[in-house]
Motif scaffolding. Structure first.
Motif, short mmCIF file in Angstrom:
data_model
loop_
_atom_site.label_atom_id
_atom_site.label_comp_id
_atom_site.label_asym_id
_atom_site.label_seq_id
_atom_site.Cartn_x
_atom_site.Cartn_y
_atom_site.Cartn_z
N GLU A 183 3.82 12.36 -4.92
CA GLU A 183 3.88 13.71 -4.48
C GLU A 183 4.44 13.88 -3.17
N ALA A 184 4.08 12.86 -2.06
CA ALA A 184 4.51 12.73 -0.84
C ALA A 184 6.06 12.42 -0.75
N GLY A 231 -6.68 3.44 -0.75
CA GLY A 231 -6.25 4.41 0.21
C GLY A 231 -5.60 5.39 -0.49
N MET A 232 -4.17 5.52 -0.28
CA MET A 232 -3.40 6.62 -1.23
C MET A 232 -3.00 6.06 -2.54
N ASP A 233 -3.33 6.59 -3.80
CA ASP A 233 -3.02 5.96 -4.78
C ASP A 233 -1.62 6.49 -5.38
N SER A 272 0.97 -1.34 0.12
CA SER A 272 0.17 0.02 -0.33
C SER A 272 0.77 1.28 0.03
N GLY A 273 0.24 2.22 -0.19
CA GLY A 273 0.98 3.60 -0.33
C GLY A 273 1.35 4.02 1.07
N GLU A 274 0.49 3.75 2.03
CA GLU A 274 0.87 4.16 3.63
C GLU A 274 2.26 3.27 4.04
N SER A 294 3.60 14.53 -10.85
CA SER A 294 3.74 14.20 -9.57
C SER A 294 5.15 13.61 -9.28
N TYR A 349 -0.28 8.47 -7.61
CA TYR A 349 0.12 9.60 -7.55
C TYR A 349 0.41 10.61 -6.34
N GLU A 350 -0.49 10.28 -5.30
CA GLU A 350 -0.38 10.74 -3.98
C GLU A 350 1.05 10.18 -3.28
N VAL A 351 1.26 9.01 -3.35
CA VAL A 351 2.76 8.60 -2.77
C VAL A 351 3.68 9.45 -3.67
#
Length: 415
Positions: free
Chosen positions: A63-64, A55-57, A31-33, A95, A59-61
């Motif tokens: 960017e983080a 959860g986190m897709d 998972s992204g988390e 991203s 793209y979000e991962v």
């Protein structure tokens, strides 16, 4: 180490198995988390990131990761079987991704990209270590200067003069590093990224819209082939330019170098059922990565120009000599090693021998044999950088023998 992020176990398993076959150390996250937690604790050279996850897709991962100083330089390769539309691919690059691969993907292509970004990350890391060491050295010298000034004021002028010299040297090194980084970025991103997009979108058009139009599909194949040839040329030019940078000689086991080169060429060797015979080679003072590139280019060249009617056979032998000469008599122990790479391929007319080491020089048409015309030019430049000699003997239809003479020890430790 390479981190693979995907919510599906079968995808994690297949990618991990593929990379481990090529001796890459891998880690996985479902998972992204979980990926973000691992990235904060461990160091990774490349991240292969699935786009669509609960959860986190992806793209979000990404960017983080790009938002953290510690992790923003890690190359991220997106993988997606669903989000293959242009806007999703563009979002991947926005991203923080360096590449976007759609499923199903070609294993060899993925490995090539992983290898490229892995090496770029390692080079960037090494460059930072050099810069940190130089910065530490400058700080140490400044402290020493202060101590010297306190102990003996008579040395003040000489210390200041030396400091100015070191400052100028530091600026020169920083300028060189900046130019090298700028060129590497230009070659690997500004030139290759648009080309990667072109190839990706052409393949999508080819697979999605031209399946029932044979004539259009044939023309599109020509476009894809030309694009791939351009990408190979860009990579070859980057390899050629890197040979001019300063490198350090170390003691290199040529047997290990050839094993690595053969591992990289495993697929073409199997496809052509080639027989490779390698005698025991000595250790030499050299630049390991360049020695690997030298043998990989020579072996690749021999495989490329093999006969279709005969099983390819390549022999690598060596003997010590006491002179930097292609024809000196062999001895029991000497200051130089003379290496022969013989093949039973198509050979070439001896009148063309002087041309084969010239950059962009081709003796055959692009339709007959693939290539960039840079491989043997790189070989010659590597040999010259190691203060050696290279020559070739050949007759049409009778194979070729490349002979390299290298000093066992270099007079200085850098070049």
């Amino acid at each position: 180490m390479i981190l693979i992020v995907d919510d599906k176990y079968e995808n994690l398993f297949s990618l991990k198995t593929l990379l481990q076959l090529y001796a890459y150390e891998t880690d996985t996250a479902a998972s992204g988390e979980e990926a973000l937690k691992k990235i904060l604790k461990n160091e990774y050279s490349v991240i292969i990131l699935d786009v669509q996850m609960p959860g986190m897709d992806g793209y979000e991962v990404a960017e983080a990761i790009s938002g953290l100083n510690k992790t923003r330089d890690i190359p991220i390769i997106f993988l997606s079987a669903v989000n293959i539309d242009k806007r999703f691919i563009a979002k991947g690059y926005d991203s923080g991704g360096v590449d976007y691969i759609t499923k199903p993907f070609d294993n060899d292509l993925l490995l090539l990209k992983v290898r490229t970004f892995y090496r770029l990350y390692q080079q960037r890391k090494e460059l930072k270590m050099v810069e940190d060491a130089l910065r530490h050295e400058i700080e140490m010298r400044k402290r020493s200067q202060q101590e010297i000034e306190q102990i003996n004021s008579l040395l003040e002028f000489k210390v200041e003069e030396r400091t100015r010299d070191l400052t100028q040297l530091n600026k020169d090194l920083e300028n060189r590093n900046a130019e090298l980084a700028q060129y590497a970025y230009l070659a690997s991103h500004d030139l290759q990224e648009p080309l990667r997009k072109i190839i990706t979108f052409i393949k999508i058009i080819d697979e999605k819209y031209l399946a029932g139009i044979p004539e259009a599909k044939e023309e599109m194949t020509k476009v894809i082939t030309s694009s791939e040839r351009m990408r190979n040329l860009i990579n070859a030019l980057l390899s050629y330019s890197k040979l001019s940078s300063v490198s350090y000689y170390t003691l290199v086991n040529l047997n290990d170098v050839i094993k690595d080169a053969l591992a990289d060429l495993e697929l073409p060797i199997k496809e052509k059922k080639a027989r490779i015979l390698v005698s025991t080679l000595p250790e030499v003072e050299a630049i390991s990565a360049q020695m690997r590139q030298l043998f990989q280019n020579l072996l690749s060249n021999a495989l490329k120009f093999s006969k279709t009617t005969t099983q390819p056979e390549i022999k690598i032998t060596s003997e010590p000599v006491n002179e930097l000469s292609l024809d000196a008599p062999s001895v029991n122990t000497g200051n130089y090693i003379r290496i022969h790479v013989r093949d039973n391929g198509i050979g070439l007319d001896e009148s063309y021998i002087d041309k084969i080491f010239v950059i962009f020089q081709r003796l055959h048409g692009k339709t007959q044999y693939e290539g960039t015309g840079i491989g043997l030019a790189i070989v010659k430049k590597i040999v010259e950088k190691h203060n050696g000699l290279i020559g070739v003997k050949s007759h049409e239809g009778e194979g070729a023998t490349f002979t390299i003479v290298l000093p066992l020890k270099q007079n200085n430790n850098t070049n």
